[in-house]
Motif scaffolding. Structure first.
Motif, PDB file in Angstrom:
ATOM      1  N   UNK A   1       0.834  -1.207   0.000  1.00 39.00           N
ATOM      2  CA  UNK A   1       0.000   0.000   0.000  1.00 39.00           C
ATOM      3  C   UNK A   1       0.865   1.251   0.000  1.00 39.00           C
ATOM      4  N   UNK A   2       1.932   1.243   0.800  1.00 42.90           N
ATOM      5  CA  UNK A   2       2.851   2.391   0.828  1.00 42.90           C
ATOM      6  C   UNK A   2       3.575   2.519  -0.514  1.00 42.90           C
ATOM      7  N   UNK A   3       4.036   1.382  -1.051  1.00 42.16           N
ATOM      8  CA  UNK A   3       4.754   1.410  -2.330  1.00 42.16           C
ATOM      9  C   UNK A   3       3.867   1.877  -3.478  1.00 42.16           C
ATOM     10  N   UNK A   4       2.553   1.678  -3.351  1.00 41.51           N
ATOM     11  CA  UNK A   4       1.643   2.042  -4.444  1.00 41.51           C
ATOM     12  C   UNK A   4       1.631   3.542  -4.716  1.00 41.51           C
ATOM     13  N   UNK A   5       2.100   4.352  -3.747  1.00 39.27           N
ATOM     14  CA  UNK A   5       2.130   5.792  -3.963  1.00 39.27           C
ATOM     15  C   UNK A   5       3.117   6.186  -5.051  1.00 39.27           C
ATOM     16  N   UNK A   6       4.171   5.381  -5.262  1.00 39.07           N
ATOM     17  CA  UNK A   6       5.120   5.708  -6.333  1.00 39.07           C
ATOM     18  C   UNK A   6       5.139   4.655  -7.441  1.00 39.07           C
ATOM     19  N   UNK A   7       4.253   3.648  -7.362  1.00 33.41           N
ATOM     20  CA  UNK A   7       4.115   2.701  -8.461  1.00 33.41           C
ATOM     21  C   UNK A   7       3.171   3.288  -9.502  1.00 33.41           C
ATOM     22  N   UNK A   8       3.582   3.265 -10.758  1.00 31.28           N
ATOM     23  CA  UNK A   8       2.778   3.915 -11.795  1.00 31.28           C
ATOM     24  C   UNK A   8       1.600   3.060 -12.247  1.00 31.28           C
ATOM     25  N   UNK A   9       1.736   1.756 -12.206  1.00 25.64           N
ATOM     26  CA  UNK A   9       0.693   0.880 -12.719  1.00 25.64           C
ATOM     27  C   UNK A   9      -0.375   0.557 -11.690  1.00 25.64           C
ATOM     28  N   UNK A  10      -1.359  -0.247 -12.075  1.00 27.32           N
ATOM     29  CA  UNK A  10      -2.420  -0.658 -11.142  1.00 27.32           C
ATOM     30  C   UNK A  10      -1.909  -1.657 -10.121  1.00 27.32           C
ATOM     31  N   UNK A  11      -2.650  -1.789  -9.020  1.00 29.85           N
ATOM     32  CA  UNK A  11      -2.340  -2.762  -7.985  1.00 29.85           C
ATOM     33  C   UNK A  11      -3.518  -3.720  -7.864  1.00 29.85           C
ATOM     34  N   UNK A  12      -3.379  -4.878  -8.463  1.00 26.09           N
ATOM     35  CA  UNK A  12      -4.456  -5.873  -8.494  1.00 26.09           C
ATOM     36  C   UNK A  12      -4.332  -6.780  -7.275  1.00 26.09           C
ATOM     37  N   UNK A  13      -5.354  -6.773  -6.418  1.00 28.26           N
ATOM     38  CA  UNK A  13      -5.330  -7.593  -5.210  1.00 28.26           C
ATOM     39  C   UNK A  13      -6.428  -8.655  -5.181  1.00 28.26           C
ATOM     40  N   UNK A  14      -7.509  -8.438  -5.894  1.00 27.90           N
ATOM     41  CA  UNK A  14      -8.655  -9.347  -5.815  1.00 27.90           C
ATOM     42  C   UNK A  14      -8.402 -10.692  -6.479  1.00 27.90           C
ATOM     43  N   UNK A  15      -8.856 -11.741  -5.817  1.00 26.67           N
ATOM     44  CA  UNK A  15      -8.708 -13.100  -6.347  1.00 26.67           C
ATOM     45  C   UNK A  15      -9.787 -13.402  -7.378  1.00 26.67           C
ATOM     46  N   UNK A  16      -9.477 -14.318  -8.272  1.00 30.86           N
ATOM     47  CA  UNK A  16     -10.478 -14.827  -9.195  1.00 30.86           C
ATOM     48  C   UNK A  16     -11.355 -15.878  -8.539  1.00 30.86           C
ATOM     49  N   UNK A  17     -12.360 -16.334  -9.270  1.00 28.43           N
ATOM     50  CA  UNK A  17     -13.337 -17.271  -8.705  1.00 28.43           C
ATOM     51  C   UNK A  17     -12.689 -18.578  -8.252  1.00 28.43           C
ATOM     52  N   UNK A  18     -11.780 -19.109  -9.062  1.00 26.37           N
ATOM     53  CA  UNK A  18     -11.148 -20.385  -8.717  1.00 26.37           C
ATOM     54  C   UNK A  18     -10.360 -20.286  -7.418  1.00 26.37           C
ATOM     55  N   UNK A  19      -9.586 -19.211  -7.281  1.00 27.98           N
ATOM     56  CA  UNK A  19      -8.780 -19.038  -6.079  1.00 27.98           C
ATOM     57  C   UNK A  19      -9.645 -18.762  -4.851  1.00 27.98           C
ATOM     58  N   UNK A  20     -10.770 -18.083  -5.033  1.00 28.46           N
ATOM     59  CA  UNK A  20     -11.671 -17.868  -3.889  1.00 28.46           C
ATOM     60  C   UNK A  20     -12.257 -19.186  -3.397  1.00 28.46           C
ATOM     61  N   UNK A  21     -12.559 -20.078  -4.335  1.00 23.82           N
ATOM     62  CA  UNK A  21     -13.058 -21.408  -3.932  1.00 23.82           C
ATOM     63  C   UNK A  21     -11.982 -22.153  -3.142  1.00 23.82           C
ATOM     64  N   UNK A  22     -10.732 -22.098  -3.617  1.00 27.18           N
ATOM     65  CA  UNK A  22      -9.645 -22.773  -2.905  1.00 27.18           C
ATOM     66  C   UNK A  22      -9.410 -22.153  -1.529  1.00 27.18           C
ATOM     67  N   UNK A  23      -9.517 -20.830  -1.425  1.00 23.37           N
ATOM     68  CA  UNK A  23      -9.352 -20.176  -0.131  1.00 23.37           C
ATOM     69  C   UNK A  23     -10.464 -20.580   0.827  1.00 23.37           C
ATOM     70  N   UNK A  24     -11.702 -20.596   0.337  1.00 19.74           N
ATOM     71  CA  UNK A  24     -12.831 -21.004   1.182  1.00 19.74           C
ATOM     72  C   UNK A  24     -12.675 -22.452   1.638  1.00 19.74           C
ATOM     73  N   UNK A  25     -12.240 -23.325   0.730  1.00 18.15           N
ATOM     74  CA  UNK A  25     -12.028 -24.733   1.081  1.00 18.15           C
ATOM     75  C   UNK A  25     -10.916 -24.869   2.115  1.00 18.15           C
ATOM     76  N   UNK A  26      -9.851 -24.079   1.959  1.00 12.19           N
ATOM     77  CA  UNK A  26      -8.743 -24.108   2.913  1.00 12.19           C
ATOM     78  C   UNK A  26      -9.204 -23.707   4.305  1.00 12.19           C
ATOM     79  N   UNK A  27      -9.987 -22.632   4.393  1.00 14.62           N
ATOM     80  CA  UNK A  27     -10.464 -22.160   5.698  1.00 14.62           C
ATOM     81  C   UNK A  27     -11.418 -23.175   6.319  1.00 14.62           C
ATOM     82  N   UNK A  28     -12.339 -23.703   5.531  1.00 19.15           N
ATOM     83  CA  UNK A  28     -13.317 -24.653   6.053  1.00 19.15           C
ATOM     84  C   UNK A  28     -12.630 -25.920   6.574  1.00 19.15           C
ATOM     85  N   UNK A  29     -11.724 -26.479   5.773  1.00 20.33           N
ATOM     86  CA  UNK A  29     -11.005 -27.680   6.194  1.00 20.33           C
ATOM     87  C   UNK A  29     -10.096 -27.365   7.378  1.00 20.33           C
ATOM     88  N   UNK A  30      -9.484 -26.172   7.366  1.00 18.10           N
ATOM     89  CA  UNK A  30      -8.626 -25.778   8.471  1.00 18.10           C
ATOM     90  C   UNK A  30      -9.365 -25.727   9.794  1.00 18.10           C
TER      91      UNK A  30
END
Length: 373
Positions: free
Chosen positions: A313-342
Motif C-alpha cells: 500500500x505504501x509502495x503504491x504511492x510511487x508505483x505507476x501501474x495498477x495494484x491488483x489484489x482481488x482473487x479470481x473465482x477459482x482461487x476464492x473457492x480454494x481459499x474457502x475450502x482451505x479455511x473450512x477444512x482448516x
C-alpha cells in the motif's frame, strides 16, 4: 565424534550466510549467465539450510512461541522487500505480483507446511497433538486478513477491476497491521500458554496433554551464541531472498518459454522464500512438537498478509501501474475450502495422517490449477 560433527556444522552454517551475502553483492542488479544462476541456486539452497539451523538456535534460546515468531517475521519482512523491489523494477505484468505471491504463501503455509507437519507428526507419533485454542485463534486471524485484503477487492465498485480505491487500500493496510499486532500480543503476552508445545501422555491415541515451556533434552545456548545466530539468520535470509530475486529473470524466462501463466512466478518465489519455515516445521513435527509447526505455518501466513499488504500500500504511492489484489473465482473457492477444512482440522487439537493428506491434496489442486488454469 559428536563434537567433531558439531564443529563441522557450526563452520558451514557460519560460512554459507557470508558466502551468500558476498555472492549477492557481486550479482545484484546484473543479468546473470547460466553458470552463475546454477551457482546461485546451490548457494541459495545451502543458505536455506543455514537459516533453519540458526533459527532453531534462536528458538531454543528464547523458547516458544517467540522462536517461531522470529523466523516467520524475519522471512516475511525480507519477502515483502523482494515483492516491492520486483514491482518497482518490473512492468505492467507485475500488477498482480503481490496478490499472487501472498496468496501462494497462504496456500503453501496453510496447506503445505501445515499438512506436511501433521502428516509427519502423526505418522511418527501416532497422533499429532497441538493446542486448539492457539491454532483456532491463528486460523481465524488468517481467514479475516485474507478475506479483507484478497477477496473484497473483487467485489468493490469504487474502481474498475479487482482493485481497491486509495481509501479502501489504506483501510485494508491499517486493519491488517492492527490485527497482526493484536495476534502477536495475544501469542506472546496475554495467552502465551495457548501457543506452547504440548506432549502426548497416554498410550492409545487420545491422551491428556501437558504444556512444555522449553526443550527438556538440551541445554539452551548462551546469549552470545544466540545473538551470533540471530545475525547469521538475518544474513542468510537476505541472501536467500536476494539470490531468489537474482534468479527470478531466469525463472520468468523459463515460465514464459514453457507457456505457463505469469502467476506461476509468484508461486515459485513463495516456494523459495518459505523453504526455511517448511524445513523447520517438519523437523519440529518429527520431534513431536507439532504446536511449533502450527505456529510456523499459520504465523507465516498471517505475517505474509499482515506485513505485505501495508508495505505494498505504501509502495503504491510511487508505483505507476495498477495494484491488483482481488482473487479470481477459482482461487476464492480454494481459499474457502482451505479455511473450512482448516477449522475442522484445528478444533479437535489432534490430527491423524488423514487431515495432513487432505491439506496436501488442496495444495496439489492449487499447484495444478496454477500450471493449468
Amino acid at each position: 565424534m559428536n563434537r567433531w560433527v558439531k564443529g563441522l556444522t557450526d563452520r558451514w552454517t557460519t560460512v554459507v550466510p557470508v558466502l551468500a551475502g558476498v555472492l549477492l553483492l557481486f550479482t545484484w542488479g546484473r543479468e546473470l549467465p547460466g553458470a552463475v544462476v546454477a551457482v546461485a541456486v546451490v548457494v541459495l539452497a545451502a543458505a536455506v539450510l543455514a537459516a533453519v539451523h540458526h533459527a532453531e538456535v534462536v528458538a531454543h534460546r528464547v523458547g516458544e512461541p517467540f522462536g517461531s515468531l522470529v523466523l516467520a517475521v524475519a522471512v516475511t519482512i525480507i519477502e515483502v522487500a523482494l515483492i516491492v523491489t520486483l514491482m518497482i523494477d518490473g512492468g505492467p505484468e507485475t500488477a498482480s505480483l503481490a496478490r499472487d505471491t501472498v496468496f501462494a504463501a497462504v496456500m503453501i503455509t496453510c496447506n503445505g507446511i501445515l499438512g506436511l507437519s501433521l502428516l509427519v507428526g502423526s505418522l511418527r507419533h501416532g497422533t499429532a497433538v497441538f493446542n486448539p485454542e492457539g491454532a483456532s485463534a491463528a486460523l481465524a486471524t488468517v481467514a479475516t486478513l485474507a478475506g479483507l485484503t484478497l477477496v473484497l477487492p473483487t467485489f468493490t465498485t469504487s474502481k474498475p477491476g479487482p482493485e481497491f480505491s486509495a481509501v479502501q487500500l489504506t483501510f485494508a493496510a491499517v486493519t491488517s497491521l492492527i490485527l497482526y499486532g493484536l495476534f502477536v500480543a495475544t501469542q506472546t503476552v496475554r495467552h502465551r500458554d495457548y501457543f506452547l508445545p504440548v506432549q502426548k501422555l497416554g498410550k492409545q491415541g487420545m491422551p491428556v496433554t501437558k504444556v512444555e515451556d522449553e526443550d527438556e533434552h538440551a541445554v539452551a545456548p548462551s546469549n552470545r551464541t544466540a545473538l551470533i545466530s540471530l545475525g547469521l539468520l538475518g544474513l542468510a535470509l537476505v541472501g536467500v531472498v536476494g539470490l531468489a530475486k537474482g534468479v527470478s529473470p531466469a525463472i520468468e524466462s523459463g515460465v514464459s518459454a514453457a507457456g505457463l501463466p505469469h502467476a506461476v512466478v509468484g508461486v515459485i518465489i513463495a516456494l523459495l522464500v518459505l523453504l526455511p519455515e517448511t524445513i523447520a516445521a517438519v523437523r519440529a513435527a518429527r520431534r513431536n512438537r507439532v504446536q511449533t509447526s502450527v505456529n510456523l505455518a499459520l504465523g507465516s501466513a498471517m505475517a505474509s498478509i499482515g506485513l505485505s499488504i501495508p508495505a505494498v500500500a505504501i509502495a503504491s504511492f510511487w508505483l505507476s501501474g495498477p495494484l491488483v489484489l482481488g482473487l479470481g473465482n477459482t482461487h476464492m473457492v480454494l481459499l474457502a475450502l482451505t479455511v473450512m477444512v482448516g477449522v475442522l482440522t484445528v478444533r479437535p487439537g489432534r490430527a491423524t495422517p488423514l487431515q495432513g493428506g487432505v491439506h496436501l491434496v488442496i495444495l496439489a489442486a492449487y499447484l495444478e490449477l496454477a500450471l493449468n488454469p
